[in-house]
Design a protein around this motif. Structure first.
Motif, mmCIF file in Angstrom:
data_model
loop_
_atom_site.group_PDB
_atom_site.id
_atom_site.type_symbol
_atom_site.label_atom_id
_atom_site.label_comp_id
_atom_site.label_asym_id
_atom_site.label_seq_id
_atom_site.Cartn_x
_atom_site.Cartn_y
_atom_site.Cartn_z
ATOM 1 N N PHE A 1 -9.736 12.485 15.980
ATOM 2 C CA PHE A 1 -10.234 11.134 16.258
ATOM 3 C C PHE A 1 -11.743 11.103 15.997
ATOM 4 N N PRO A 2 -12.144 10.912 14.731
ATOM 5 C CA PRO A 2 -13.557 11.045 14.373
ATOM 6 C C PRO A 2 -14.412 9.804 14.630
ATOM 7 N N TYR A 3 -13.781 8.667 14.978
ATOM 8 C CA TYR A 3 -14.593 7.466 15.210
ATOM 9 C C TYR A 3 -15.324 7.600 16.534
ATOM 10 N N ILE A 4 -16.591 7.209 16.553
ATOM 11 C CA ILE A 4 -17.442 7.456 17.713
ATOM 12 C C ILE A 4 -17.308 6.383 18.791
ATOM 13 N N GLY A 5 -16.555 5.342 18.539
ATOM 14 C CA GLY A 5 -16.376 4.275 19.541
ATOM 15 C C GLY A 5 -15.506 4.744 20.700
ATOM 16 N N VAL B 1 -9.966 17.058 18.058
ATOM 17 C CA VAL B 1 -11.270 16.838 17.432
ATOM 18 C C VAL B 1 -11.751 15.443 17.816
ATOM 19 N N SER B 2 -12.877 15.357 18.512
ATOM 20 C CA SER B 2 -13.388 14.042 18.926
ATOM 21 C C SER B 2 -14.840 14.167 19.379
ATOM 22 N N HIS B 3 -15.431 13.005 19.652
ATOM 23 C CA HIS B 3 -16.789 12.944 20.210
ATOM 24 C C HIS B 3 -16.771 12.946 21.731
ATOM 25 N N PHE C 1 -0.469 24.976 12.652
ATOM 26 C CA PHE C 1 -0.073 23.783 13.388
ATOM 27 C C PHE C 1 1.288 23.310 12.909
ATOM 28 N N ASP C 2 1.924 22.514 13.740
ATOM 29 C CA ASP C 2 3.202 21.895 13.384
ATOM 30 C C ASP C 2 3.049 20.413 13.034
ATOM 31 N N LEU C 3 1.899 19.841 13.403
ATOM 32 C CA LEU C 3 1.709 18.398 13.233
ATOM 33 C C LEU C 3 0.226 18.063 13.302
ATOM 34 N N VAL C 4 -0.178 17.067 12.531
ATOM 35 C CA VAL C 4 -1.519 16.487 12.653
ATOM 36 C C VAL C 4 -1.364 15.041 13.105
ATOM 37 N N ILE C 5 -2.123 14.661 14.103
ATOM 38 C CA ILE C 5 -2.194 13.263 14.541
ATOM 39 C C ILE C 5 -3.612 12.797 14.262
ATOM 40 N N SER C 6 -3.772 11.672 13.568
ATOM 41 C CA SER C 6 -5.114 11.207 13.218
ATOM 42 C C SER C 6 -5.204 9.690 13.330
ATOM 43 N N GLU C 7 -6.410 9.212 13.566
ATOM 44 C CA GLU C 7 -6.623 7.771 13.638
ATOM 45 C C GLU C 7 -6.750 7.193 12.238
ATOM 46 N N SER C 8 -6.080 6.096 11.996
ATOM 47 C CA SER C 8 -6.246 5.358 10.746
ATOM 48 C C SER C 8 -7.189 4.196 11.016
ATOM 49 N N PHE C 9 -8.413 4.326 10.479
ATOM 50 C CA PHE C 9 -9.393 3.259 10.707
ATOM 51 C C PHE C 9 -10.138 3.003 9.407
ATOM 52 N N PHE C 10 -11.449 3.187 9.372
ATOM 53 C CA PHE C 10 -12.203 2.808 8.180
ATOM 54 C C PHE C 10 -12.420 3.936 7.178
ATOM 55 N N LYS D 1 -4.367 21.086 4.200
ATOM 56 C CA LYS D 1 -4.745 22.468 4.514
ATOM 57 C C LYS D 1 -3.672 23.164 5.343
ATOM 58 N N PHE D 2 -3.175 22.462 6.371
ATOM 59 C CA PHE D 2 -2.211 23.089 7.266
ATOM 60 C C PHE D 2 -0.751 22.842 6.848
ATOM 61 N N LYS D 3 -0.555 22.042 5.778
ATOM 62 C CA LYS D 3 0.785 21.810 5.223
ATOM 63 C C LYS D 3 1.777 21.343 6.298
ATOM 64 N N VAL D 4 1.394 20.295 7.003
ATOM 65 C CA VAL D 4 2.230 19.790 8.099
ATOM 66 C C VAL D 4 2.378 18.270 7.989
ATOM 67 N N PRO D 5 3.342 17.688 8.686
ATOM 68 C CA PRO D 5 3.462 16.220 8.721
ATOM 69 C C PRO D 5 2.261 15.597 9.428
ATOM 70 N N ASN D 6 2.075 14.316 9.160
ATOM 71 C CA ASN D 6 0.954 13.580 9.758
ATOM 72 C C ASN D 6 1.456 12.308 10.428
ATOM 73 N N ILE D 7 0.997 12.082 11.648
ATOM 74 C CA ILE D 7 1.238 10.821 12.343
ATOM 75 C C ILE D 7 -0.086 10.090 12.441
ATOM 76 N N ALA D 8 -0.120 8.840 11.989
ATOM 77 C CA ALA D 8 -1.336 8.031 12.086
ATOM 78 C C ALA D 8 -1.254 7.160 13.332
ATOM 79 N N MET D 9 -2.413 6.924 13.944
ATOM 80 C CA MET D 9 -2.480 6.041 15.104
ATOM 81 C C MET D 9 -3.503 4.951 14.833
#
Length: 518
Positions: free
Chosen positions: A29-33, A57-59, A130-139, A149-157
């Protein structure tokens, strides 16, 4: 005693096995808000509580250690002045557009700074599994290469209504004739002029995102991940699932493919007991209480003096008590019926039976809380999805909009009295609360189920619609239209030629027979 020991051993063994079988999940979650992280944090904590191993991963690292939860902190990697301490005055008129443009520029530049940060560099070089990446879909999708890199499925939030490019990840229908675009104040029913504006905004945002990702973000990605990394567009369109913080009762019905799941209200939890001073203040509100909070990012103390005084003068003429989130210790000309605090447990307060009205900026989290608790609302939208959220409240008949540029004592009193004293607003708020809460599973259980579904089925490729494999001209049926036009053209041409020959044969003068002279 022996039975009790055996039972405890069973519980311990069960929990150990559950934890051991949990998935290893990288959440980014790289967005700083802060408001965005507030929407996701309960979900990732719940995943950890259910035995999954989370690396986040976050602020906003946790202040206290949590089992199965490891922070990779981004604190110190970037600094965006306007985020989390937003001056309300910046959103008056054209200034708001300049503020948004500046923040977007800083946001894209921050990709390079965050990817350069030592904690992220260590993650890039690590041999973690890892077995999964979860990441924010924003800008920006500048962190998506971790999926490769980790060759895993991705869930967007998504913390808000899906942005056009998030819809594109799943080939989710995004027809601007009835699907509103973020940054517009529209819902699903639009006039001709609104549909034109909605379409232009949709196309403009898509073009902006495509060009920025292609010519800015991908340069940063190649710099840090190497030239061999797949294109961000291809990585994004290989997303397994999108969890979106909306619900059709509030955000209006939109078509969703199976890979897009609404989980609006993820942050909702049972209300907690209020601190003694707040509990006494609310319990003693004979005529009810107005909660005034501009959320975690906007600073109420940055209100221009004339607008602040307009609120204070209006509050002084109301019998209700007011609880105002005010970030400074002192407030000039504060009436007796107004209490301020630098921080407030908003959801716990809004569930108190004496709360009669919530006055806020229309952020989706606060709006959701008002709907969930069945409390009427007056919204002062500033930017982003706030105008759209407040519009939804208006359409539901449980609140009104107060324009920032029209704040006067008279306007404030008129709007507040209308919502406070017209019974339909409270009735509609209670109706909306019932509809919002009436689900087969809670938002949290829904999100957990589908996350574990993706893990169980190795990315669940069967959720993927065939539309993702079509070229853009195939998706919009331009090739079909071209074939039909060619066929129709040929048919018309053949018909023309045949008719022309027939008419010539029918209407052309017949040659006269010449009489032979004997």
């Amino acid at each position: 005693m022996k039975m009790k020991t055996t039972f405890l051993l069973f519980i311990f063994t069960y929990r150990w096995l559950t934890a051991a079988s949990g998935a290893r999940i990288l959440a980014i979650f790289p967005y700083i808000g802060k408001s965005h992280f507030n929407a996701f944090e309960p979900f990732i904590k719940e995943l950890a509580a259910r035995g999954h191993q989370l690396v986040v991963v976050s602020h906003f690292p946790q202040k206290h250690a949590i089992a199965n939860y490891t922070d990779i902190s981004l604190v110190g990697s970037i600094k965006i002045e306007s985020t989390n301490r937003v001056d309300i005055g910046k959103f008056s008129g054209l200034t708001g557009l300049k503020t948004l443009k500046k923040e977007l520029s800083q946001y894209y530049e921050s990709c390079d700074k965050m990817l350069s940060f030592h904690t992220i560099q260590e993650l890039m070089k690590s041999d973690m599994v890892f077995d999964l990446v979860i990441s924010e879909s924003f800008f920006s999708d500048c962190f998506l290469p971790f999926v490769d890199k980790f060759k895993v499925p991705n869930i967007a939030m998504s913390s808000c209504l899906l942005l056009p490019w998030t819809n594109d990840r799943m080939a989710n229908p995004d027809n601007p004739a009835f699907v509103p675009t973020l940054l517009t104040p529209f819902l699903d029913k639009m006039s001709l002029s609104e549909r034109i504006m909605n379409t232009v905004t949709n196309v403009g945002l898509n073009l902006f995102f495509f060009l920025t990702e292609r010519f800015v973000t991908e340069n940063y990605v190649h710099k840090h991940f190497g030239e061999s990394v797949p294109k961000l567009y291809d990585l994004a369109r290989n997303t397994s699932l999108v969890l979106v913080n909306t619900h059709f009762s509030l955000n209006r019905p939109h078509p969703l493919v199976p890979g897009v799941v609404e989980v609006g209200g993820l942050h909702i939890r049972p209300p907690k007991k209020l601190p003694k001073d707040l509990e006494d203040y609310l319990d003693g509100a004979e005529h009810g209480l107005i909660l005034f909070s501009m959320g975690s990012m906007l600073r109420a103390d940055s209100l221009p003096a004339d607008k602040r005084d307009a609120f204070l003068q209006a509050f002084s003429e109301l019998p209700q008590r007011v609880l105002w989130k005010w970030e400074m210790r002192n407030m000039p000309l504060q009436p007796e019926n107004v209490k301020t605090a630098e921080w407030l447990p908003q959801f716990d307060i809004i569930n108190h039976p004496n709360v009669r009205l919530y006055l806020g900026h229309g952020g989706l989290l606060g709006t959701t809380e008002a709907v969930y608790a069945g409390v009427p609302m007056v919204g002062i939208p500033m930017f982003g999805d706030q105008a759209m959220n407040v519009k939804a409240i208006e359409v539901a008949g449980m609140g009104l909009t107060l324009d920032l540029n029209d704040i006067t004592k008279e306007n404030v009193l008129r709007v507040l009295r209308t919502v406070l004293y017209e019974p339909s607003y409270r009735e509609n708020a209670k109706r909306m609360s019932k509809v919002y809460q009436d689900r087969p599973m809670s938002a949290m259980d829904t999100a957990i189920y589908w996350t574990e579904y993706v893990i169980r089925h190795k990315g669940a490729p069967h959720l993927r619609t065939a539309a993702l494999d079509l070229a853009w001209y195939q998706y919009f049926l331009l090739d079909v239209l071209a074939v039909i036009m060619v066929c129709v053209t040929i048919l018309l041409f053949v018909t023309y030629v045949v008719l022309k020959k027939l008419t010539r044969g029918i209407f052309s003068p017949k040659p006269k027979n010449k009489l032979k002279l004997s």
